[in-house]
Design a protein around this motif. Sequence first.
Motif, PDB file in Angstrom:
ATOM      1  N   SER A  86      66.771 140.625  97.914  1.00  0.00           N
ATOM      2  CA  SER A  86      66.594 139.190  97.681  1.00  0.00           C
ATOM      3  C   SER A  86      66.664 138.397  98.978  1.00  0.00           C
ATOM      4  CB  SER A  86      67.669 138.694  96.705  1.00  0.00           C
ATOM      5  OG  SER A  86      67.540 139.329  95.452  1.00  0.00           O
ATOM      6  N   LEU A  87      67.583 138.772  99.861  1.00  0.00           N
ATOM      7  CA  LEU A  87      67.722 138.049 101.126  1.00  0.00           C
ATOM      8  C   LEU A  87      66.467 138.188 101.985  1.00  0.00           C
ATOM      9  CD1 LEU A  87      71.441 138.769 102.082  1.00  0.00           C
ATOM     10  CD2 LEU A  87      70.442 136.598 101.356  1.00  0.00           C
ATOM     11  N   LYS A  88      65.818 139.372 101.915  1.00  0.00           N
ATOM     12  CA  LYS A  88      64.588 139.575 102.684  1.00  0.00           C
ATOM     13  C   LYS A  88      63.472 138.653 102.173  1.00  0.00           C
ATOM     14  CE  LYS A  88      65.446 144.403 103.959  1.00  0.00           C
ATOM     15  NZ  LYS A  88      65.021 145.815 103.759  1.00  0.00           N
ATOM     16  N   ILE A  89      63.465 138.397 100.876  1.00  0.00           N
ATOM     17  CA  ILE A  89      62.408 137.575 100.275  1.00  0.00           C
ATOM     18  C   ILE A  89      62.655 136.091 100.525  1.00  0.00           C
ATOM     19  CG2 ILE A  89      61.334 136.882  98.094  1.00  0.00           C
ATOM     20  CD1 ILE A  89      61.977 139.700  97.053  1.00  0.00           C
ATOM     21  N   PHE A  90      63.885 135.642 100.279  1.00  0.00           N
ATOM     22  CA  PHE A  90      64.158 134.201 100.300  1.00  0.00           C
ATOM     23  C   PHE A  90      64.802 133.723 101.596  1.00  0.00           C
ATOM     24  CE2 PHE A  90      64.254 135.536  95.821  1.00  0.00           C
ATOM     25  CZ  PHE A  90      63.237 134.729  95.339  1.00  0.00           C
ATOM     26  N   GLY A  91      65.260 134.648 102.424  1.00  0.00           N
ATOM     27  CA  GLY A  91      65.795 134.266 103.721  1.00  0.00           C
ATOM     28  C   GLY A  91      67.107 133.512 103.627  1.00  0.00           C
ATOM     29  N   VAL A  92      67.436 132.835 104.708  1.00  0.00           N
ATOM     30  CA  VAL A  92      68.746 132.202 104.838  1.00  0.00           C
ATOM     31  C   VAL A  92      68.837 130.895 104.057  1.00  0.00           C
ATOM     32  CG1 VAL A  92      68.180 130.834 106.893  1.00  0.00           C
ATOM     33  CG2 VAL A  92      70.524 131.672 106.563  1.00  0.00           C
ATOM     34  N   ARG A  93      67.698 130.330 103.653  1.00  0.00           N
ATOM     35  CA  ARG A  93      67.741 129.032 102.971  1.00  0.00           C
ATOM     36  C   ARG A  93      68.494 129.085 101.654  1.00  0.00           C
ATOM     37  NH1 ARG A  93      61.718 126.730 102.840  1.00  0.00           N
ATOM     38  NH2 ARG A  93      61.322 128.924 102.324  1.00  0.00           N
ATOM     39  N   ILE A  94      68.400 130.209 100.962  1.00  0.00           N
ATOM     40  CA  ILE A  94      69.099 130.326  99.673  1.00  0.00           C
ATOM     41  C   ILE A  94      70.611 130.339  99.896  1.00  0.00           C
ATOM     42  CG2 ILE A  94      69.263 132.852  99.425  1.00  0.00           C
ATOM     43  CD1 ILE A  94      67.774 131.078  96.599  1.00  0.00           C
ATOM     44  N   ILE A  95      71.043 130.909 101.035  1.00  0.00           N
ATOM     45  CA  ILE A  95      72.470 130.927 101.362  1.00  0.00           C
ATOM     46  C   ILE A  95      72.930 129.532 101.778  1.00  0.00           C
ATOM     47  CG2 ILE A  95      74.219 131.908 102.888  1.00  0.00           C
ATOM     48  CD1 ILE A  95      73.133 133.879 100.857  1.00  0.00           C
ATOM     49  N   ILE A  96      72.097 128.839 102.574  1.00  0.00           N
ATOM     50  CA  ILE A  96      72.439 127.472 103.000  1.00  0.00           C
ATOM     51  C   ILE A  96      72.585 126.563 101.782  1.00  0.00           C
ATOM     52  CG2 ILE A  96      71.596 125.446 104.233  1.00  0.00           C
ATOM     53  CD1 ILE A  96      70.249 127.340 106.220  1.00  0.00           C
ATOM     54  N   ALA A  97      71.657 126.686 100.827  1.00  0.00           N
ATOM     55  CA  ALA A  97      71.727 125.867  99.608  1.00  0.00           C
ATOM     56  C   ALA A  97      73.005 126.174  98.829  1.00  0.00           C
ATOM     57  CB  ALA A  97      70.501 126.119  98.741  1.00  0.00           C
ATOM     58  N   SER A  98      73.380 127.443  98.768  1.00  0.00           N
ATOM     59  CA  SER A  98      74.596 127.834  98.035  1.00  0.00           C
ATOM     60  C   SER A  98      75.846 127.288  98.709  1.00  0.00           C
ATOM     61  CB  SER A  98      74.682 129.358  97.940  1.00  0.00           C
ATOM     62  OG  SER A  98      73.570 129.888  97.279  1.00  0.00           O
ATOM     63  N   LEU A  99      75.876 127.356 100.035  1.00  0.00           N
ATOM     64  CA  LEU A  99      77.029 126.819 100.770  1.00  0.00           C
ATOM     65  C   LEU A  99      77.114 125.297 100.633  1.00  0.00           C
ATOM     66  CD1 LEU A  99      76.818 129.009 104.010  1.00  0.00           C
ATOM     67  CD2 LEU A  99      78.471 129.226 102.134  1.00  0.00           C
ATOM     68  N   PHE A 100      75.948 124.637 100.622  1.00  0.00           N
ATOM     69  CA  PHE A 100      75.926 123.193 100.406  1.00  0.00           C
ATOM     70  C   PHE A 100      76.460 122.867  99.014  1.00  0.00           C
ATOM     71  CE2 PHE A 100      73.902 119.256  98.991  1.00  0.00           C
ATOM     72  CZ  PHE A 100      74.160 118.405 100.058  1.00  0.00           C
ATOM     73  N   TRP A 101      76.032 123.642  98.014  1.00  0.00           N
ATOM     74  CA  TRP A 101      76.524 123.461  96.638  1.00  0.00           C
ATOM     75  C   TRP A 101      78.043 123.582  96.603  1.00  0.00           C
ATOM     76  CZ3 TRP A 101      79.472 125.679  92.957  1.00  0.00           C
ATOM     77  CH2 TRP A 101      79.259 125.346  91.622  1.00  0.00           C
ATOM     78  N   MET A 102      78.573 124.577  97.305  1.00  0.00           N
ATOM     79  CA  MET A 102      80.017 124.808  97.326  1.00  0.00           C
ATOM     80  C   MET A 102      80.751 123.647  97.991  1.00  0.00           C
ATOM     81  SD  MET A 102      81.759 127.220  95.980  1.00  0.00           S
ATOM     82  CE  MET A 102      80.324 128.284  95.823  1.00  0.00           C
ATOM     83  N   LEU A 103      80.177 123.123  99.082  1.00  0.00           N
ATOM     84  CA  LEU A 103      80.786 121.987  99.783  1.00  0.00           C
ATOM     85  C   LEU A 103      80.837 120.761  98.876  1.00  0.00           C
ATOM     86  CD1 LEU A 103      81.873 120.695 102.400  1.00  0.00           C
ATOM     87  CD2 LEU A 103      79.493 120.187 103.018  1.00  0.00           C
ATOM     88  N   ILE A 104      79.733 120.493  98.177  1.00  0.00           N
ATOM     89  CA  ILE A 104      79.693 119.344  97.261  1.00  0.00           C
ATOM     90  C   ILE A 104      80.711 119.526  96.138  1.00  0.00           C
ATOM     91  CG2 ILE A 104      78.276 118.105  95.586  1.00  0.00           C
ATOM     92  CD1 ILE A 104      77.614 117.493  98.502  1.00  0.00           C
ATOM     93  N   ALA A 105      80.796 120.732  95.582  1.00  0.00           N
ATOM     94  CA  ALA A 105      81.755 121.006  94.505  1.00  0.00           C
ATOM     95  C   ALA A 105      83.180 120.737  94.990  1.00  0.00           C
ATOM     96  CB  ALA A 105      81.612 122.448  94.037  1.00  0.00           C
ATOM     97  N   PHE A 106      83.469 121.142  96.230  1.00  0.00           N
ATOM     98  CA  PHE A 106      84.808 120.933  96.779  1.00  0.00           C
ATOM     99  C   PHE A 106      85.087 119.444  96.977  1.00  0.00           C
ATOM    100  CE2 PHE A 106      87.313 120.171 100.658  1.00  0.00           C
ATOM    101  CZ  PHE A 106      88.533 120.703 100.255  1.00  0.00           C
TER     102      PHE A 106
END
Length: 549
Positions: A86-106
């Motif tokens: 999955s990481l090869k297909i979607f790259g780092v952007r999917i991780i950045i979005a997830s970390l942003f989601w986590m920051l907002i949740a916090f």
Amino acid sequence: MIDTIIHFMVNNQTFTLFVCVALGFAIGNYKIAGRFNVGATVATLVVTLIVGQVGAFPRNEMLGTIFFGAFMFSVGYRIGPQLLVSLKIFGVRIIIASLFWMLIAFLVSWGLFIAFHIGPGIAAGIISGSLTQSATVASSLQTIGALPVSKAVRATYEAQLPVAYALTYVFGTLGVIILLRDIAPKMMGIKIEEQGPLMARKYHFHAKNPNPTWRRTYLVSANSPFVGKTIAQFNNWSDYHLIALAVFRDHRMTDHLEYEIQAGDLITIIGYAVHFDRLHGIKGIKEVLTPTNAPKEQKFVLGKGFKPVQLAILRQHGVFINIQDPITGNEQLVNQLRPGNVISLTGNTSRTANILHQMGRWHTDEAAINYTLFSLGIGGASLLGIFGLKLNGIPLQLGNGTAALIMGLVLSSWINRHRDYKSIPETVTTFAQSVGLTIFVGTVGLQSAQAFTSAIQSLGWSVLVVGAIITVAPHLLTLLFGRYVLRMEPLALVGGLAGSGTSAASMSEVVQKAGLEGGAYFAAAFTPAFVVGNIGITLLGPIFVALLA
């Protein structure tokens, strides 16, 4: 009589717990309005909170910890191999979005907890329920146990946590389903049922291809041109596209290549379906049922000594080779086969044992369970979970749950590269996922039940309002960030949101709308975000316990 029953239930906690789990699964699997169910975990918690009113149940921490560790390890083990793909297909952007989601949740949660003067136990419960991450219950209880407070205060926090969790979980699940399945696609101007297949074709996602081989058995008559030919001559006649695996005569089987076929013989033939056209129009053969003891396909893992020419030698010795990957269903080309690829062999391989030894190793039986791997995963997680730091003077450890998830990811990725070793079957990990977390939550419910009434009274309606905001806000803000800042493809972004919130129910709903192939694409976007979400939300609970204590 009633006192006797109560005494029996309290002093036979294993009996009571598993009866509650049985009721939890029965109630949790019931579909409301034919579509939505609350799930066995929440249902079991509610049942144990009610049943636990009969007496004071001591919590079996070892039982809960073991089953919770097995649950988290199984989650990591099942998604490990897919994560790298999955990481090869979607790259780092999917991780950045997830970390942003986590920051907002916090940030949203912290602001609300301060504004509404919410304490550690309720806060951890709201995080667990509104973000539908049951593992946070365990990690938060561990941190609550380390708080420098009186035993009575600690007991209050421990009682408030599961109640707040149960109250906020239903909207946390239903709200996210409606948001991601119905509202988010409209906000981005897509239809899931159209976007799914479109992106699946673009990224070459497809349903697993069926096995292309046929295995057929024919009764040979006296007028057949095969009479008098040896098995080796038959194979040569078909240019080795069709292989005569065995000949049956009077219920006795032979696979000697020098055997001459006779009238009345049954001959079992294997090959790719497209090559069976060669048998059309051949006189003197009639298809019959294949004997149960005919040779069957076996998976083989190619090693470093593999050379394509070795496959030709196997065919000449009466072994049929199916080069389609039997695990993924992907089509493979001979000149593209590499060490670690899996093929299937059918026939008498004892004649070519030396060549096979050079080529690689037999793939392990799918039913074989690697107990050592499973046990080391749980044990290693307990050791890894000790590591941590101090926040606000309170020890904040990685925790058994997060550590077990990491161990599962690492070990499954390793076993995926060494397919000749025994793995852990999907049936085992499914069982550990389904039962492990439910048993843990059951032990928490029985222990907390006596303080259930007072905990309900201390919570109030503000818990539901705060929980609803925490459920929705991270998804909406990350949706805007991912679409207009990261420029992510809409369906992949929805998958990232579902994964960040560890919302398996939303994932299932969207997969159904996206179709078989579109659903595979969506699930691939879900996986890396799901890893981030599992680790992040599981740690959020302990962080708020430490900050608000």
